[in-house]
Design a protein around this motif. Structure first.
Motif, PDB file in Angstrom:
ATOM      1  N   PRO A  25       0.801  -1.226   0.000  1.00  0.00           N
ATOM      2  CA  PRO A  25       0.000   0.000   0.000  1.00  0.00           C
ATOM      3  C   PRO A  25       0.838   1.282   0.000  1.00  0.00           C
ATOM      4  N   SER A  26       2.108   1.177   0.360  1.00  0.00           N
ATOM      5  CA  SER A  26       2.948   2.379   0.428  1.00  0.00           C
ATOM      6  C   SER A  26       3.815   2.516  -0.817  1.00  0.00           C
ATOM      7  N   CYS A  27       4.936   1.815  -0.846  1.00  0.00           N
ATOM      8  CA  CYS A  27       5.920   2.018  -1.922  1.00  0.00           C
ATOM      9  C   CYS A  27       5.378   1.678  -3.308  1.00  0.00           C
ATOM     10  N   LEU A  28       4.986   0.412  -3.517  1.00  0.00           N
ATOM     11  CA  LEU A  28       4.583   0.002  -4.857  1.00  0.00           C
ATOM     12  C   LEU A  28       3.357   0.763  -5.345  1.00  0.00           C
ATOM     13  N   SER A  29       2.375   0.946  -4.464  1.00  0.00           N
ATOM     14  CA  SER A  29       1.167   1.658  -4.881  1.00  0.00           C
ATOM     15  C   SER A  29       1.485   3.078  -5.331  1.00  0.00           C
ATOM     16  N   GLN A  30       2.311   3.777  -4.568  1.00  0.00           N
ATOM     17  CA  GLN A  30       2.637   5.151  -4.931  1.00  0.00           C
ATOM     18  C   GLN A  30       3.404   5.205  -6.247  1.00  0.00           C
ATOM     19  N   LEU A  31       4.368   4.316  -6.409  1.00  0.00           N
ATOM     20  CA  LEU A  31       5.155   4.306  -7.641  1.00  0.00           C
ATOM     21  C   LEU A  31       4.284   3.919  -8.838  1.00  0.00           C
ATOM     22  N   PHE A  32       3.413   2.926  -8.656  1.00  0.00           N
ATOM     23  CA  PHE A  32       2.513   2.521  -9.737  1.00  0.00           C
ATOM     24  C   PHE A  32       1.547   3.661 -10.078  1.00  0.00           C
ATOM     25  N   PHE A  33       1.024   4.326  -9.049  1.00  0.00           N
ATOM     26  CA  PHE A  33       0.067   5.402  -9.289  1.00  0.00           C
ATOM     27  C   PHE A  33       0.725   6.554 -10.042  1.00  0.00           C
ATOM     28  N   MET A  34       1.933   6.920  -9.621  1.00  0.00           N
ATOM     29  CA  MET A  34       2.628   8.012 -10.306  1.00  0.00           C
ATOM     30  C   MET A  34       2.910   7.662 -11.757  1.00  0.00           C
ATOM     31  N   ARG A  35       3.301   6.408 -12.020  1.00  0.00           N
ATOM     32  CA  ARG A  35       3.549   5.989 -13.395  1.00  0.00           C
ATOM     33  C   ARG A  35       2.246   5.991 -14.193  1.00  0.00           C
ATOM     34  N   GLY A  36       1.158   5.556 -13.589  1.00  0.00           N
ATOM     35  CA  GLY A  36      -0.132   5.583 -14.266  1.00  0.00           C
ATOM     36  C   GLY A  36      -0.562   6.994 -14.624  1.00  0.00           C
ATOM     37  N   VAL A  37      -0.344   7.926 -13.709  1.00  0.00           N
ATOM     38  CA  VAL A  37      -0.662   9.333 -13.969  1.00  0.00           C
ATOM     39  C   VAL A  37       0.190   9.861 -15.124  1.00  0.00           C
ATOM     40  N   ASP A  38       1.465   9.482 -15.140  1.00  0.00           N
ATOM     41  CA  ASP A  38       2.344   9.908 -16.236  1.00  0.00           C
ATOM     42  C   ASP A  38       1.831   9.405 -17.590  1.00  0.00           C
ATOM     43  N   LEU A  39       1.273   8.193 -17.616  1.00  0.00           N
ATOM     44  CA  LEU A  39       0.859   7.578 -18.876  1.00  0.00           C
ATOM     45  C   LEU A  39      -0.484   8.082 -19.379  1.00  0.00           C
ATOM     46  N   ILE A  40      -1.457   8.289 -18.471  1.00  0.00           N
ATOM     47  CA  ILE A  40      -2.809   8.646 -18.932  1.00  0.00           C
ATOM     48  C   ILE A  40      -3.367   9.912 -18.297  1.00  0.00           C
ATOM     49  N   GLY A  41      -2.606  10.562 -17.418  1.00  0.00           N
ATOM     50  CA  GLY A  41      -3.066  11.802 -16.811  1.00  0.00           C
ATOM     51  C   GLY A  41      -3.820  11.585 -15.509  1.00  0.00           C
ATOM     52  N   PRO A  42      -3.858  12.617 -14.636  1.00  0.00           N
ATOM     53  CA  PRO A  42      -4.483  12.460 -13.317  1.00  0.00           C
ATOM     54  C   PRO A  42      -5.979  12.243 -13.358  1.00  0.00           C
ATOM     55  N   GLY A  43      -6.670  12.827 -14.335  1.00  0.00           N
ATOM     56  CA  GLY A  43      -8.116  12.688 -14.385  1.00  0.00           C
ATOM     57  C   GLY A  43      -8.541  11.252 -14.629  1.00  0.00           C
ATOM     58  N   ARG A  44      -7.974  10.641 -15.662  1.00  0.00           N
ATOM     59  CA  ARG A  44      -8.321   9.250 -15.974  1.00  0.00           C
ATOM     60  C   ARG A  44      -7.774   8.293 -14.918  1.00  0.00           C
ATOM     61  N   ALA A  45      -6.597   8.598 -14.386  1.00  0.00           N
ATOM     62  CA  ALA A  45      -6.018   7.730 -13.354  1.00  0.00           C
ATOM     63  C   ALA A  45      -6.853   7.763 -12.083  1.00  0.00           C
ATOM     64  N   GLY A  46      -7.408   8.936 -11.757  1.00  0.00           N
ATOM     65  CA  GLY A  46      -8.189   9.072 -10.532  1.00  0.00           C
ATOM     66  C   GLY A  46      -9.423   8.193 -10.509  1.00  0.00           C
ATOM     67  N   VAL A  47      -9.951   7.852 -11.687  1.00  0.00           N
ATOM     68  CA  VAL A  47     -11.141   6.996 -11.743  1.00  0.00           C
ATOM     69  C   VAL A  47     -10.858   5.632 -11.110  1.00  0.00           C
TER      70      VAL A  47
END
Length: 314
Positions: free
Chosen positions: A237-259
């Protein structure tokens, strides 16, 4: 073997849907970890150890980035300390205390209220406009939260009262929403560097809580199970989730990632039933539908700049 792992890592790094789904799954798993921690490691001890371990890993990987931007962030350290204290320390401490008094199903569904708290906080902090769809979404989510907190009997709220664990979880959500609203004015540095800076602050601010807990009557040092739970929440829930989330935001943007964040209460409820055998009552199903539907309506009615991007630490 090394080449196969490298190819798998590259494929994962280029698959935003998988990255963000895993992120939500790991965050949902934190609710299960909170239940498994009961009697094995104290909530404040778990909070401190979690962020201490995360700090050690992140500073090894990204400490140089933080040192490079230190002149930029140093003048804003009081605000950054407040953000880490609210979003990382207080949220997690209350989250794990609530786990002693309510179910993982309840925690997962109540956690879904965070985007609505963010919407309300953005309105008061920045005057962000709230449209008709957003208002309906807020009301639907609030009704879902009330259903969970009153165990499906909102008309008897005065006689039944509210489970203390549910109340603590709602307070935790409000504090995390405050942190999220403050993200709008965070220093203009990479998310990776910002997270690396925040983790040790969270560990330091959690230390007094752990010392208080350690000095309390009946305190028990973490058991082997407690250490395994701590390792899980530090890694997933800490390291991997944050790194995965940041990479996801980089790929598709915060709006789509937030869904994808909307999947967190779904995963938490499913894992609680499957792994812990917890009951999933009719009002949980209705509340989950109301919370997810409310978030969906609020996002459809939001202007792109209305709600800050959500970086979770669950």
């Amino acid at each position: 073997m090394r080449e196969s792992l490298s190819r798998a890592s590259e494929r994962l790094n280029a698959a935003p849907a998988l990255l963000l789904t895993l992120t939500a799954l790991f965050w949902g798993g934190n609710a299960i970890a909170g239940q498994l921690a009961v009697g094995e490691v104290g909530p404040f001890t778990l909070t401190f150890l979690r962020w201490a371990l995360v700090s050690a890993v992140l500073w090894t990987l990204y400490g140089a980035e933080v040192r490079a931007v230190w002149p930029e962030v140093r003048p804003r350290m009081p605000r950054i300390v407040l953000m880490a204290s609210l979003g990382f320390t207080a949220f997690n401490a209350l989250f794990y205390v609530a786990s002693h008094q309510t179910s993982a199903v309840n925690i997962g569904i109540l956690q879904g209220s965070i985007p609505i708290f963010v919407l309300i906080g953005a309105f008061f902090a920045y005057g962000s406009r709230v449209g008709a769809l957003q208002a309906v979404g807020v009301l639907a989510t609030i009704l879902g939260v009330v259903l969970v907190a009153t165990r499906g009997a909102p008309d008897q709220i005065l006689s039944l009262g509210v489970n203390p664990g549910d109340a603590l979880m709602l307070l935790a959500c409000a504090l995390y929403a405050s942190y999220t609203v403050m993200l709008r004015s965070r220093p203009a540095i990479s998310g990776r560097a910002f997270f690396t800076l925040m983790a040790p602050i969270a560990a330091v601010t959690a230390l007094p809580l752990m010392l208080f807990e350690a000095g309390s009557p009946g305190y028990r040092a973490p058991t082997m199970t407690g250490w395994l739970v701590t390792l899980f929440v530090a890694v997933f829930p800490s390291c991997l989730s944050q790194l995965f989330f940041m990479r996801g935001v980089d790929l598709i943007g915060p709006g789509r990632a937030g869904v994808f964040v909307n999947l967190v209460p779904v995963f938490a409820a499913l894992l609680a039933v499957a792994l812990l055998g917890q009951a999933f009552a009719w009002f949980h199903a209705v509340a989950l539908a109301l919370v997810l539907g409310g978030i969906w309506l609020a996002q459809r009615g939001a202007a792109p700049e209305a709600v800050p991007a959500i970086r979770r630490s669950s």
